[in-house]
Design an enzyme around this catalytic site. Structure first.
Site, PDB file in Angstrom:
ATOM      1  N   VAL A 207       0.826  -1.209   0.000  1.00 53.48           N
ATOM      2  CA  VAL A 207       0.000   0.000   0.000  1.00 53.48           C
ATOM      3  C   VAL A 207       0.857   1.254   0.000  1.00 53.48           C
ATOM      4  O   VAL A 207       0.354   2.355  -0.229  1.00 53.48           O
ATOM      5  CB  VAL A 207      -0.954   0.013   1.210  1.00 53.48           C
ATOM      6  CG1 VAL A 207      -1.956  -1.114   1.103  1.00 53.48           C
ATOM      7  CG2 VAL A 207      -0.197  -0.062   2.520  1.00 53.48           C
ATOM      8  N   ALA A 210       8.638   3.132   0.445  1.00 52.09           N
ATOM      9  CA  ALA A 210       9.536   4.241   0.760  1.00 52.09           C
ATOM     10  C   ALA A 210      10.969   3.796   0.535  1.00 52.09           C
ATOM     11  O   ALA A 210      11.227   2.727  -0.029  1.00 52.09           O
ATOM     12  CB  ALA A 210       9.310   4.720   2.192  1.00 52.09           C
ATOM     13  N   LEU A 212      13.428   2.789   2.465  1.00 48.72           N
ATOM     14  CA  LEU A 212      14.011   1.646   3.172  1.00 48.72           C
ATOM     15  C   LEU A 212      13.173   0.379   3.058  1.00 48.72           C
ATOM     16  O   LEU A 212      13.678  -0.714   3.300  1.00 48.72           O
ATOM     17  CB  LEU A 212      14.211   1.981   4.656  1.00 48.72           C
ATOM     18  CG  LEU A 212      15.114   3.172   4.969  1.00 48.72           C
ATOM     19  CD1 LEU A 212      15.308   3.302   6.468  1.00 48.72           C
ATOM     20  CD2 LEU A 212      16.455   3.045   4.269  1.00 48.72           C
ATOM     21  N   GLY A 213      11.925   0.482   2.743  1.00 46.22           N
ATOM     22  CA  GLY A 213      11.076  -0.696   2.680  1.00 46.22           C
ATOM     23  C   GLY A 213       9.692  -0.347   2.195  1.00 46.22           C
ATOM     24  O   GLY A 213       9.440   0.765   1.722  1.00 46.22           O
ATOM     25  N   LYS A 230       5.727  -4.107   7.592  1.00 46.44           N
ATOM     26  CA  LYS A 230       6.790  -3.378   6.894  1.00 46.44           C
ATOM     27  C   LYS A 230       7.930  -4.331   6.582  1.00 46.44           C
ATOM     28  O   LYS A 230       8.453  -5.003   7.477  1.00 46.44           O
ATOM     29  CB  LYS A 230       7.271  -2.202   7.741  1.00 46.44           C
ATOM     30  CG  LYS A 230       8.314  -1.347   7.020  1.00 46.44           C
ATOM     31  CD  LYS A 230       8.408   0.049   7.602  1.00 46.44           C
ATOM     32  CE  LYS A 230       9.035   0.083   8.972  1.00 46.44           C
ATOM     33  NZ  LYS A 230       9.353   1.465   9.384  1.00 46.44           N
ATOM     34  N   ASP A 355      12.527  12.221  12.842  1.00 45.53           N
ATOM     35  CA  ASP A 355      12.159  12.212  11.424  1.00 45.53           C
ATOM     36  C   ASP A 355      10.660  12.454  11.264  1.00 45.53           C
ATOM     37  O   ASP A 355       9.942  11.638  10.686  1.00 45.53           O
ATOM     38  CB  ASP A 355      12.545  10.863  10.805  1.00 45.53           C
ATOM     39  CG  ASP A 355      12.430  10.873   9.288  1.00 45.53           C
ATOM     40  OD1 ASP A 355      12.551  11.958   8.688  1.00 45.53           O
ATOM     41  OD2 ASP A 355      12.216   9.795   8.699  1.00 45.53           O
TER      42      ASP A 355
END
Length: 713
Positions: A207, A210, A212-213, A230, A355
């Protein structure tokens, strides 16, 4: 890592293979879930393989496939950041390093060359959106390290042109995914189970994807909860390791060429360490648990549950949260909630989200602020938190000499720096920024104006500081996208003022006393400012929204609750001390005025009052005004600093004091306070009853000391 929750699945019945067994057994729920359910036999893996776009290769893998040539042992050795180990691995692969340098140089070089040609041909404006889209594609191709850097600035609407901002914002959760088949393999390897032993339902495609995963929506088979799964991108640690090695080398060159005092390589190391911790999903799960414990109970803050027992280094399972990206809904109230939560993170507990880009903050369907990514977290030590608070206090109160000392405490300048020169430079940088008041101080303006001074005096940027500044800058950037006039420091300062007034830290109490007293003289204007600002620090919609007829009671109750608790004891002691001084001076003035009217009483005139007595009488007058203003605050609907900068150096006559006493003594003014008392806790009510006794004791002690001094000295 973010995941949008209103994403529709692109699959239709026509996309299923004709020979797929028991197609009628599939349950197709209504959006946004789009989970696919299969019976218990092991068909889920086969189904996902058939329905996923496994033939598609994401842009990063296509352009960086050579990075995956590391052995399994070498890849596993990169689980934690170790620059010496990274150097050893790639020292044996000079061709890979050279090829990567060539790829980076030619990719960016071509883009900058095109921008230069656009300027020569005077078509920069026409090609602006085209070049922005090209830059985003370049960052995707170069991989996670460059995407992360771009994400750091993608929320700064005040710094990044709109076209670039729109493109860079796509890097938050709209990056090309890797194949679902690879994701299934990683899940099964990491968790040691077949995919359909873990989940009863799962989305056939991610869905969100990004740097990193990527995230899948699924339902746990055993417990039935709806979760986000994730899965880490294959080869991401090797790719980031090589880019960090290159960036670290470039940072060393820049430091030497610019003769900078900041250890840029240490800054890169701090960022890299945080990034490597973010790639260990076990740490992220632990961070999420801690974050939920510390901040999950704050008003209108949601922190999802982490399934630590079902999480591994490359697979994370957490509670699914429905919502929209905060930057897309422009909810200013939730921005304030975010500021309040960030204050608690940075200055209360020191465990903060490093972040907070828009993709990591959601507005839930019931109007709350949800944090959904806990990979990049920071620790802010107590002594640094206190130093940061002191710096904010001294900045707002324009005490630039003290601010220079704070910069030493924070590690920004060396102890050997010329304090006089630094103070002069800081005065020139900040005096205009704070002249408009704390509510108008822009964080970006402060950091930008400071740049030249930092270079001149060889300021250092401590490794911890970059993450703190980034966290605040990103938060202000999100707010600016909704309200261009928003100032994060102006919204945070009320909480800083309240913390200074209520904290039991010896260092902050010493700072408060130093702030309120200069050469032994009480500076009531600063107390007025702190109190008025602290009353603006409100959490909860009921206090943010206007309350008809109830605002005055809220303010009075806030003040009394604060002053009568253990947290308010330090300020309460200062106020009682100053009231005793003022009442002593008032008594002396009254007695002097009375004796002056007696025959031959001229020798006992008001001239017997010392300069200190006159100052104390002035302070009493302004304290009484402050007490009166607290009650008037509710009537105006806002909190103001009464008397700040007014009558600061004027002598107060008895008529002034008498008028205020009469005002406070009127039944209309006393009733609001009296009506609040029954609502206070029993211990606060007892403390209120003790105040007259305490004040009388201080006053008697002061009068006795003065009498003895005048008789025997």
């Amino acid at each position: 890592m973010p995941y949008p929750h209103l994403l529709q699945s692109s699959l239709s019945l026509s996309s299923f293979p004709a020979n797929f067994p028991k197609l009628h057994s599939l349950r197709l729920p209504s959006p946004p879930s789009q989970l696919f359910h299969l019976p218990r036999p092991r068909r889920l893996r086969s189904f996902l393989r058939l329905t996923s776009a496994s033939g598609d290769v994401d842009a990063f893998t296509e352009n960086s496939g050579y990075l995956f040539q590391l052995s399994v042992l070498e890849a596993d050795s990169l689980a934690a950041y170790d620059i010496s180990r990274i150097t050893d691995i790639f020292k044996r692969r000079p061709f890979i390093v050279a090829r990567r340098l060539f790829q980076i140089g030619t990719t960016f070089g071509k883009w900058f060359a095109l921008r230069y040609v656009d300027s020569l041909m005077e078509r920069s404006d026409q090609m602006f959106e085209v070049r922005a889209a090209e830059l985003r594609k370049i960052l995707v191709e170069l991989g996670p390290a460059y995407i992360k850097i771009a994400q750091a600035v993608s929320s700064r609407a005040d710094l990044i042109p709109p076209s670039y901002l729109d493109e860079l914002s796509l890097l938050q959760d709209q990056i090309s995914p890797f194949s679902t088949e690879d994701a299934i393999t990683i899940i099964e390897q990491e968790l040691g189970l077949q995919i359909d032993d873990i989940f009863s339902e799962i989305s056939p495609e991610p869905v969100a994807a990004a740097s990193l995963g990527q995230v899948y929506q699924a339902r746990l088979r055993q417990k039935g909860q709806l979760v986000a799964v994730k899965v880490q991108r294959p080869g991401v640690q090797a790719a980031i390791s090589l880019d960090i090695l290159i960036l670290r080398y470039l940072a060393g060159l820049i430091k030497r060429a610019g003769k900078l005092n900041t250890d840029l390589q240490a800054v890169v190391d701090e960022w890299a360490s945080s990034l490597f911790r973010e790639m260990d999903y076990r740490l992220e799960a632990q961070n999420g648990v801690k974050f939920r414990q510390l901040y999950g109970n704050l008003p209108d803050v949601v922190v999802p549950e982490m399934y630590v027992g079902q999480t591994s280094r490359r697979v994370l399972i957490m509670e699914w949260v429905e919502g929209q990206k905060l930057s897309g809904v422009k909810d200013l109230y939730l921005i304030e909630v975010g500021v309040y939560c960030s204050f608690n993170q940075l200055l209360e507990y020191g465990f903060y989200h490093a972040d907070p880009h828009p993709g990591n903050l959601l507005r839930t369907n019931d109007g709350k602020l949800a944090y959904i990514d806990f990979g990049m977290m920071g620790e802010f030590r107590e002594e640094l938190r206190d130093g940061f608070i002191e710096a904010c206090l001294h900045l707002v109160n324009r005490d630039f000499e003290a601010l220079a000392k704070d910069f030493v405490t924070l590690g920004l300048i060396p102890p050997t720096a010329d304090r006089v020169a630094v103070t002069k430079a800081l005065t020139g940088v900040f005096q205009n920024a704070v002249a408009k008041g704390v509510s108008n101080i822009s964080f970006s303006d402060l950091s930008g104006n400071l740049g030249v001074t930092m270079y001149k005096f060889k300021f250092r940027i401590p490794s911890y500081f970059s993450l703190v500044i980034r966290s605040l800058a990103v938060l202000e950037g999100i707010a600016i996208s909704s309200n261009p006039d928003y100032k994060v420091l102006g919204s945070t300062y009320p909480w800083i003022a309240r913390k200074v007034l209520t904290d039991s830290s010896p260092k902050l109490q010493s700072s408060l006393r130093s702030l309120l007293y200069k050469e032994g003289v009480f500076r009531i204007d600063r107390l007025e400012s702190l109190l008025s600002e602290s009353l603006r620090a409100r959490a909860g919609k009921a206090l943010v929204q206007n309350q008809e007829g109830g605002e005055s009671r809220v303010v009075i109750k806030q003040v009394l609750s604060f002053m009568l608790t253990e947290k308010g004891s330090f300020v309460r002691d200062i106020l009682l001390q100053e009231l005793a001084k003022g009442l002593d001076a008032l008594g002396l003035a009254l007695s002097s005025a009375a004796t002056a009217r007696l025959p031959f009483g001229i020798t006992f005139s008001i001239s017997r009052m010392t300069d200190e007595d006159k100052i104390n009488l002035t302070t009493l007058y302004r304290l009484l005004l402050l007490m009166a203003s607290v009650q008037e605050t509710g009537n105006s609907g806002k909190v103001v600093g009464v008397g700040v900068g007014q009558q600061k150096n004027q002598e107060i006559n008895l008529e002034d004091v008498s008028s205020v006493l009469n005002q406070l003594a009127s039944i209309d003014e006393v009733l609001p306070i009296l009506s609040i008392i029954p609502e206070l806790p029993p211990e606060s009510q007892q403390q209120l009853l003790n105040l007259p006794v305490d004040l009388s004791g201080r006053l008697i002690s002061r009068v006795a000391a003065r009498t003895i001094r005048r008789v025997f000295v």
